[in-house]
Design an enzyme around this catalytic site. Structure first.
Site, PDB file in Angstrom:
ATOM      1  N   ASP A 190      25.650-104.783  39.487  1.00 24.23           N
ATOM      2  CA  ASP A 190      24.705-104.657  40.595  1.00 24.23           C
ATOM      3  C   ASP A 190      24.087-103.266  40.613  1.00 24.23           C
ATOM      4  O   ASP A 190      24.676-102.289  40.126  1.00 24.23           O
ATOM      5  CB  ASP A 190      25.413-104.899  41.933  1.00 24.23           C
ATOM      6  CG  ASP A 190      25.566-106.376  42.250  1.00 24.23           C
ATOM      7  OD1 ASP A 190      24.909-107.198  41.596  1.00 24.23           O
ATOM      8  OD2 ASP A 190      26.353-106.699  43.152  1.00 24.23           O
ATOM      9  N   MET A 191      22.902-103.167  41.195  1.00 27.98           N
ATOM     10  CA  MET A 191      22.255-101.872  41.381  1.00 27.98           C
ATOM     11  C   MET A 191      22.352-101.485  42.851  1.00 27.98           C
ATOM     12  O   MET A 191      22.080-102.304  43.737  1.00 27.98           O
ATOM     13  CB  MET A 191      20.795-101.923  40.955  1.00 27.98           C
ATOM     14  CG  MET A 191      20.102-100.567  40.961  1.00 27.98           C
ATOM     15  SD  MET A 191      20.800 -99.380  39.780  1.00 27.98           S
ATOM     16  CE  MET A 191      20.222-100.063  38.222  1.00 27.98           C
ATOM     17  N   ARG A 220      18.125-108.635  35.926  1.00 29.70           N
ATOM     18  CA  ARG A 220      17.776-109.305  37.183  1.00 29.70           C
ATOM     19  C   ARG A 220      16.739-108.456  37.911  1.00 29.70           C
ATOM     20  O   ARG A 220      16.942-107.252  38.134  1.00 29.70           O
ATOM     21  CB  ARG A 220      19.022-109.452  38.056  1.00 29.70           C
ATOM     22  CG  ARG A 220      18.739-110.012  39.457  1.00 29.70           C
ATOM     23  CD  ARG A 220      19.878-109.708  40.419  1.00 29.70           C
ATOM     24  NE  ARG A 220      21.119-110.309  39.988  1.00 29.70           N
ATOM     25  CZ  ARG A 220      22.324-109.805  40.263  1.00 29.70           C
ATOM     26  NH1 ARG A 220      22.427-108.682  40.951  1.00 29.70           N
ATOM     27  NH2 ARG A 220      23.413-110.407  39.850  1.00 29.70           N
ATOM     28  N   LYS A 231      13.398-107.171  44.631  1.00 31.19           N
ATOM     29  CA  LYS A 231      12.426-106.284  45.273  1.00 31.19           C
ATOM     30  C   LYS A 231      13.071-104.973  45.718  1.00 31.19           C
ATOM     31  O   LYS A 231      12.418-103.927  45.733  1.00 31.19           O
ATOM     32  CB  LYS A 231      11.778-106.995  46.464  1.00 31.19           C
ATOM     33  CG  LYS A 231      10.890-108.156  46.054  1.00 31.19           C
ATOM     34  CD  LYS A 231      10.179-108.775  47.251  1.00 31.19           C
ATOM     35  CE  LYS A 231       9.322-109.950  46.825  1.00 31.19           C
ATOM     36  NZ  LYS A 231       8.609-110.576  47.967  1.00 31.19           N
TER      37      LYS A 231
END
Length: 295
Positions: A107-108, A175, A178
């Site tokens: 994940d970011m 991935r 937004k």
């Protein structure tokens, strides 16, 4: 115990509940990205405990023969304690997952973690991203069934176009989202229309340049439709990713024709996550209020 009002967004406090939810999803042709809730740990015991649970979760997924991946937050497995701690735990998770044929998403988080996250992703994707079979001998349905690594990028960050150009030849999956973090305006687009334009531009670049698959992490019907158009134009493999509890009917409908993954969180730290989901969209808030009021 998680109250019924939160069950729409969180799949229980333990892995058994999460995997049962995955089993139900698979029965409707939706795959899963399983996430143990937690972030920004400053205690090594907490970090190592969650890293250990992720390795055990990989084992559970592999034994259960479910169509599921896992997703890990860098600050959950040690980034706030130092990049070396994060790298050590992440590599152990990815190595375990590669041995069991389970895909790992990284994940970011906010912009302060971007460089460390992308550096770790690129190194591990080049080491573990290809699997033993080449892309030519794998069908799109099992393209990631022999392990691999993916990362999330955020369209609201002004740096992301450069990052995506860098990642185009990395043998992993990206991935596109937004962006949910409140970032300063000097480094991020803060206007919704600007973020939408950037998101679409990133998708257009990725469908033209990426060879290893694209994940469209969005609930926006316009962006999903644009991704479908780009897929039909370029033939690039892609999947749609949505959160548990958000547009569930759309997920099942899309899964009749496209590859769809639901992000499935679980764990004892569910309260803050549920609050964020409930406040994100008016529809979610109305659902939560109806459940609380019994209406």
């Amino acid at each position: 115990m998680i109250p019924p009002v939160a069950n729409r967004f969180v799949a229980g406090e333990g892995p058994a509940g999460a995997l049962e939810h995955v089993r139900q999803l698979n029965g409707r042709d939706v795959k899963a990205i399983v996430n143990l809730l937690g972030e920004h740990y400053d205690d090594r015991e907490d970090v190592d405990a969650d890293a250990r649970e992720y390795r055990e979760l990989v084992e559970d997924i592999a034994r259960s023969d479910l169509e599921a991946t896992i997703s890990v937050k860098p600050t959950q497995i040690g980034l706030d304690l130092g990049e070396s701690v994060f790298r050590e735990n992440l590599e152990e998770i990815v190595e375990t997952a590669a041995d069991r044929g389970v895909f790992v998403w990284i994940d970011m988080e906010d912009h302060t973690t971007t460089d460390a996250t992308l550096d770790a992703y690129e190194e591990l994707a080049r080491a573990y991203g290809g699997g033993e079979r080449s892309a030519e001998t794998r069908s799109s349905s099992d393209r990631w069934a022999d392990g691999g690594v993916g990362v999330c990028v955020q369209a609201n960050l002004k740096r992301t176009r450069r990052d995506v150009e860098r990642l185009a030849d990395v043998p992993g999956k990206v991935r596109f989202v937004k962006g949910a973090y409140d970032e300063p305006s000097e480094i991020a687009y803060t206007d919704g229309e600007a973020v939408n334009r950037e998101y679409e531009a990133l998708l257009e670049f990725a469908f033209e340049q990426f060879e290893d698959g694209i994940a469209v992490g969005s609930h926006d019907p316009a962006m999903i439709e644009r991704a479908i158009e780009l897929h039909e134009e370029h033939g690039t493999d892609f999947e749609i990713q949505m959160l548990m509890g958000v547009r569930n009917d759309a997920q099942f409908e899309l899964a009749e024709e496209y590859e769809v993954y639901q992000y499935v969180p679980y764990g004892a730290r569910w309260k803050s996550y549920f609050y964020r989901r409930a406040m994100e969209r008016k529809e979610n808030l109305r659902f939560a209020l109806r459940a609380v009021l019994g209406r």
